[in-house]
Design a protein around this motif. Structure first.
Motif, PDB file in Angstrom:
ATOM      1  N   ALA A   1      64.602  69.122  -6.491  1.00 14.39           N
ATOM      2  CA  ALA A   1      65.339  68.017  -5.855  1.00 14.39           C
ATOM      3  C   ALA A   1      64.954  67.902  -4.382  1.00 14.39           C
ATOM      4  CB  ALA A   1      66.839  68.232  -6.006  1.00 14.39           C
ATOM      5  N   ALA A   2      64.854  69.068  -3.710  1.00 19.02           N
ATOM      6  CA  ALA A   2      64.451  69.040  -2.295  1.00 19.02           C
ATOM      7  C   ALA A   2      63.013  68.519  -2.162  1.00 19.02           C
ATOM      8  CB  ALA A   2      64.588  70.435  -1.682  1.00 19.02           C
ATOM      9  N   GLN A   3      62.154  68.942  -3.082  1.00 14.00           N
ATOM     10  CA  GLN A   3      60.772  68.423  -3.074  1.00 14.00           C
ATOM     11  C   GLN A   3      60.765  66.907  -3.263  1.00 14.00           C
ATOM     12  OE1 GLN A   3      59.043  70.961  -6.244  1.00 14.00           O
ATOM     13  NE2 GLN A   3      57.504  71.545  -4.701  1.00 14.00           N
ATOM     14  N   LEU A   4      61.644  66.438  -4.162  1.00 14.46           N
ATOM     15  CA  LEU A   4      61.701  65.005  -4.455  1.00 14.46           C
ATOM     16  C   LEU A   4      62.127  64.219  -3.211  1.00 14.46           C
ATOM     17  CD1 LEU A   4      61.308  63.356  -7.141  1.00 14.46           C
ATOM     18  CD2 LEU A   4      63.808  63.140  -7.167  1.00 14.46           C
ATOM     19  N   VAL A   5      63.138  64.754  -2.499  1.00 14.60           N
ATOM     20  CA  VAL A   5      63.574  64.077  -1.275  1.00 14.60           C
ATOM     21  C   VAL A   5      62.436  64.081  -0.256  1.00 14.60           C
ATOM     22  CG1 VAL A   5      65.188  64.151   0.665  1.00 14.60           C
ATOM     23  CG2 VAL A   5      66.022  64.579  -1.662  1.00 14.60           C
ATOM     24  N   GLY A   6      61.763  65.219  -0.112  1.00 23.80           N
ATOM     25  CA  GLY A   6      60.627  65.297   0.809  1.00 23.80           C
ATOM     26  C   GLY A   6      59.535  64.306   0.437  1.00 23.80           C
ATOM     27  N   GLN A   7      59.304  64.159  -0.872  1.00 24.64           N
ATOM     28  CA  GLN A   7      58.281  63.219  -1.328  1.00 24.64           C
ATOM     29  C   GLN A   7      58.685  61.776  -0.993  1.00 24.64           C
ATOM     30  OE1 GLN A   7      55.327  63.867  -2.327  1.00 24.64           O
ATOM     31  NE2 GLN A   7      54.789  61.718  -2.758  1.00 24.64           N
ATOM     32  N   ALA A   8      59.983  61.488  -1.152  1.00 28.80           N
ATOM     33  CA  ALA A   8      60.474  60.144  -0.804  1.00 28.80           C
ATOM     34  C   ALA A   8      60.280  59.874   0.689  1.00 28.80           C
ATOM     35  CB  ALA A   8      61.946  60.010  -1.191  1.00 28.80           C
ATOM     36  N   VAL A   9      60.545  60.900   1.514  1.00 24.37           N
ATOM     37  CA  VAL A   9      60.338  60.753   2.962  1.00 24.37           C
ATOM     38  C   VAL A   9      58.870  60.447   3.243  1.00 24.37           C
ATOM     39  CG1 VAL A   9      60.364  61.964   5.171  1.00 24.37           C
ATOM     40  CG2 VAL A   9      62.281  62.239   3.576  1.00 24.37           C
ATOM     41  N   ARG A  10      57.971  61.166   2.572  1.00 27.12           N
ATOM     42  CA  ARG A  10      56.531  60.949   2.795  1.00 27.12           C
ATOM     43  C   ARG A  10      56.111  59.551   2.348  1.00 27.12           C
ATOM     44  NH1 ARG A  10      54.780  67.095   0.915  1.00 27.12           N
ATOM     45  NH2 ARG A  10      55.466  68.046   2.876  1.00 27.12           N
ATOM     46  N   GLU A  11      56.697  59.070   1.251  1.00 29.15           N
ATOM     47  CA  GLU A  11      56.368  57.713   0.792  1.00 29.15           C
ATOM     48  C   GLU A  11      56.801  56.667   1.825  1.00 29.15           C
ATOM     49  OE1 GLU A  11      57.817  56.717  -3.054  1.00 29.15           O
ATOM     50  OE2 GLU A  11      56.629  58.254  -4.081  1.00 29.15           O
ATOM     51  N   VAL A  12      58.006  56.871   2.396  1.00 31.33           N
ATOM     52  CA  VAL A  12      58.475  55.913   3.399  1.00 31.33           C
ATOM     53  C   VAL A  12      57.579  55.975   4.639  1.00 31.33           C
ATOM     54  CG1 VAL A  12      60.394  55.260   4.914  1.00 31.33           C
ATOM     55  CG2 VAL A  12      60.852  55.966   2.561  1.00 31.33           C
ATOM     56  N   PHE A  13      57.163  57.193   4.998  1.00 33.96           N
ATOM     57  CA  PHE A  13      56.263  57.308   6.149  1.00 33.96           C
ATOM     58  C   PHE A  13      54.950  56.592   5.869  1.00 33.96           C
ATOM     59  CE2 PHE A  13      52.947  59.512   8.616  1.00 33.96           C
ATOM     60  CZ  PHE A  13      53.425  59.244   9.890  1.00 33.96           C
ATOM     61  N   ALA A  14      54.428  56.784   4.650  1.00 35.25           N
ATOM     62  CA  ALA A  14      53.164  56.123   4.296  1.00 35.25           C
ATOM     63  C   ALA A  14      53.319  54.600   4.346  1.00 35.25           C
ATOM     64  CB  ALA A  14      52.717  56.576   2.896  1.00 35.25           C
ATOM     65  N   ALA A  15      54.510  54.121   3.934  1.00 33.28           N
ATOM     66  CA  ALA A  15      54.718  52.670   3.878  1.00 33.28           C
ATOM     67  C   ALA A  15      55.020  52.068   5.251  1.00 33.28           C
ATOM     68  CB  ALA A  15      55.865  52.353   2.911  1.00 33.28           C
ATOM     69  N   ASP A  16      55.837  52.769   6.046  1.00 30.03           N
ATOM     70  CA  ASP A  16      56.377  52.157   7.266  1.00 30.03           C
ATOM     71  C   ASP A  16      55.920  52.818   8.561  1.00 30.03           C
ATOM     72  OD1 ASP A  16      57.767  50.676   5.435  1.00 30.03           O
ATOM     73  OD2 ASP A  16      59.723  51.626   5.804  1.00 30.03           O
ATOM     74  N   GLY A  17      55.345  54.012   8.469  1.00 32.50           N
ATOM     75  CA  GLY A  17      55.045  54.782   9.676  1.00 32.50           C
ATOM     76  C   GLY A  17      54.162  54.036  10.660  1.00 32.50           C
ATOM     77  N   ALA A  18      53.105  53.405  10.169  1.00 33.45           N
ATOM     78  CA  ALA A  18      52.167  52.727  11.064  1.00 33.45           C
ATOM     79  C   ALA A  18      52.837  51.546  11.766  1.00 33.45           C
ATOM     80  CB  ALA A  18      50.940  52.262  10.278  1.00 33.45           C
ATOM     81  N   SER A  19      53.650  50.785  11.006  1.00 34.44           N
ATOM     82  CA  SER A  19      54.337  49.624  11.605  1.00 34.44           C
ATOM     83  C   SER A  19      55.343  50.073  12.655  1.00 34.44           C
ATOM     84  CB  SER A  19      55.053  48.811  10.529  1.00 34.44           C
ATOM     85  OG  SER A  19      54.126  48.350   9.569  1.00 34.44           O
ATOM     86  N   LEU A  20      56.059  51.150  12.364  1.00 35.25           N
ATOM     87  CA  LEU A  20      57.010  51.675  13.340  1.00 35.25           C
ATOM     88  C   LEU A  20      56.268  52.111  14.595  1.00 35.25           C
ATOM     89  CD1 LEU A  20      59.263  53.778  10.948  1.00 35.25           C
ATOM     90  CD2 LEU A  20      59.994  51.791  12.268  1.00 35.25           C
ATOM     91  N   SER A  21      55.176  52.832  14.389  1.00 35.72           N
ATOM     92  CA  SER A  21      54.391  53.346  15.504  1.00 35.72           C
ATOM     93  C   SER A  21      53.874  52.199  16.376  1.00 35.72           C
ATOM     94  CB  SER A  21      53.238  54.195  14.966  1.00 35.72           C
ATOM     95  OG  SER A  21      52.459  54.683  16.021  1.00 35.72           O
ATOM     96  N   ALA A  22      53.472  51.110  15.717  1.00 33.17           N
ATOM     97  CA  ALA A  22      52.963  49.942  16.458  1.00 33.17           C
ATOM     98  C   ALA A  22      54.031  49.337  17.354  1.00 33.17           C
ATOM     99  CB  ALA A  22      52.430  48.896  15.474  1.00 33.17           C
ATOM    100  N   GLN A  23      55.298  49.539  16.986  1.00 31.82           N
ATOM    101  CA  GLN A  23      56.413  49.044  17.797  1.00 31.82           C
ATOM    102  C   GLN A  23      56.950  50.127  18.741  1.00 31.82           C
ATOM    103  OE1 GLN A  23      57.312  45.875  17.654  1.00 31.82           O
ATOM    104  NE2 GLN A  23      55.859  45.465  15.999  1.00 31.82           N
ATOM    105  N   GLY A  24      56.268  51.258  18.777  1.00 30.07           N
ATOM    106  CA  GLY A  24      56.706  52.334  19.658  1.00 30.07           C
ATOM    107  C   GLY A  24      57.942  53.064  19.156  1.00 30.07           C
TER     108      GLY A  24
END
Lengths: 253, 253
Positions: free
Chosen positions: B85-108
């Motif tokens: 379950a903890a791995q699954l939550v961590g995986q979900a976090v990584r998926e969100v980072f993969a999806a949104d991380g660059a856009s967030l970073s572009a906005q600082g």
């Protein structure tokens, strides 16, 4: 890291600082962060420092040599009011920033410093009651008031709840000593980069001499009694609080 | 900001979160930060979240839809152990980072998130005892142990001293409720960005059902009695401590 706390009380000032300085976790040293200028019968000023040690020492050295303020070269021994003393410290901070800020920035090191200045200036100058200031890295400053009779610099969060709940301007001076020791003990337990021994200064308003100055080590019986007594009191206090009585509460266990 | 705390006790888990979400100081809202998945008789899992609300909600939405882990699409209702379950939550976090991380970073905007996951999975899967994890923004995680039987996320410093001094693995479950409320109260008093109401969940080991879940408001008589009783107890405790008895101590005052 560092923890320094100052109480601004009707009876006077209580100032406490730790002595740990670290560059990383494997380079730990003991440096006093409390500097005192006293001219018995005339003035007592105490400066506490947090942040980059090279910066805080540079500020203190400049203050020793004298800093130009409004056309006069002054030190903490010659300035005539506490407000001017705080300005002088701020000016020293700005001079160090002007001298070292660019070089630090080139190395990726921030200009990280905060200072506390407490004391009273009397004598012929008649500089007024005791005051307690917090001076920022920009050289500007704030002052403790009867509404908020304490200031903290450095790692302030662990030791703040007890102060928030208990300290008032009318807290007696020696109760203030207890409170700053409790606040420091909470910080020492939770943050490794704040370390013993600790330096205490008590100044009773109107005395124009250091009332009490003491380096407190881990072996100090009074400090140990406060630390152990406080832990025990907290345990007893939480045990004495009632358990919840919500209607949806399951059977005890 | 946020404060969430979880206790990992022999008798079970105690989890508490505040509900304040703010974007600046003039945009304050109430959002629950506690999510629960329970299959009575089989599993109870609770997730607490701190950090950027859009990120924490995105993680929870992905967990609801199912996340691919080792070739299986799983949810917190289908995963078979707490570790997975903890791995699954961590995986979900990584998926969100993969999806949104660059856009967030572009906005600082940093990818600012931390999560706590506590619970127990039993039933046919027989997933073991209750466990409590802290999942970082990188998707990796740590676990509470008998040595350190509590975890915190968000604004953790104000509420830590009481936990450091008192919480042990053998602390009874209902005493744990008192302690997390004291810890939360200390935080509420010192940080405006942590706010009422607060959400409490108690899980007794081996029950595979939520033992107690309660939203506690400022008007809750028990919470008020804890907050006021604790302040009073601290005042009494510090007054009861002896004043210093150092030989160089000046006359009392």
């Amino acid at each position: 890291m560092t923890y320094c706390v100052g109480l601004y009380l009707r009876e006077g000032l209580v100032l406490l600082s730790d002595t740990r300085t670290n560059a990383g976790v494997d380079n730990i040293s003991t440096f006093g962060k409390m500097q005192v200028e006293a001219v018995p019968g005339e003035r007592v000023l105490t400066m506490l420092s947090a942040g980059n040690l090279a910066i805080t020492q540079a500020v203190w050295n400049r203050l020793q040599e004298g800093v130009w303020l409004n056309g006069e070269k002054l030190t903490l021994r010659s300035v005539d009011t506490m407000f001017r003393a705080a300005q002088l410290v701020g000016q020293a901070v700005r001079e160090v920033f002007a001298a070292d800020g660019a070089s630090l920035s080139a190395q990726g090191v921030g200009f990280d410093i905060s200072l506390m200045l407490g004391g009273q200036i009397g004598g012929q100058a008649g500089g007024g009651p005791p005051r307690l200031f917090l001076i920022y890295s920009a050289g500007n400053f704030i002052e403790a008031t009867t509404d908020t009779p304490f200031l903290q610099i450095g790692e302030h969060k662990y030791g703040k709840p007890i102060l928030d709940r208990v300290v008032g301007f009318d807290t007696p001076l020696m109760d203030g000593v207890k409170l700053v020791l409790i606040s420091m003990d909470s910080t020492l337990r939770s943050n490794l980069t704040v370390g013993m021994p600790i330096d205490l200064l008590v100044y009773r308003a109107g005395c124009f001499a250091v009332t009490l100055r003491r380096r407190i080590t881990e072996e100090d019986p009074y400090f140990r009694s406060v630390a152990e007594g406080w832990s025990q009191a907290l345990r007893n206090a939480y045990l004495a609080l009632p358990r919840p009585n919500w209607p949806d509460l399951p059977a005890a266990g």
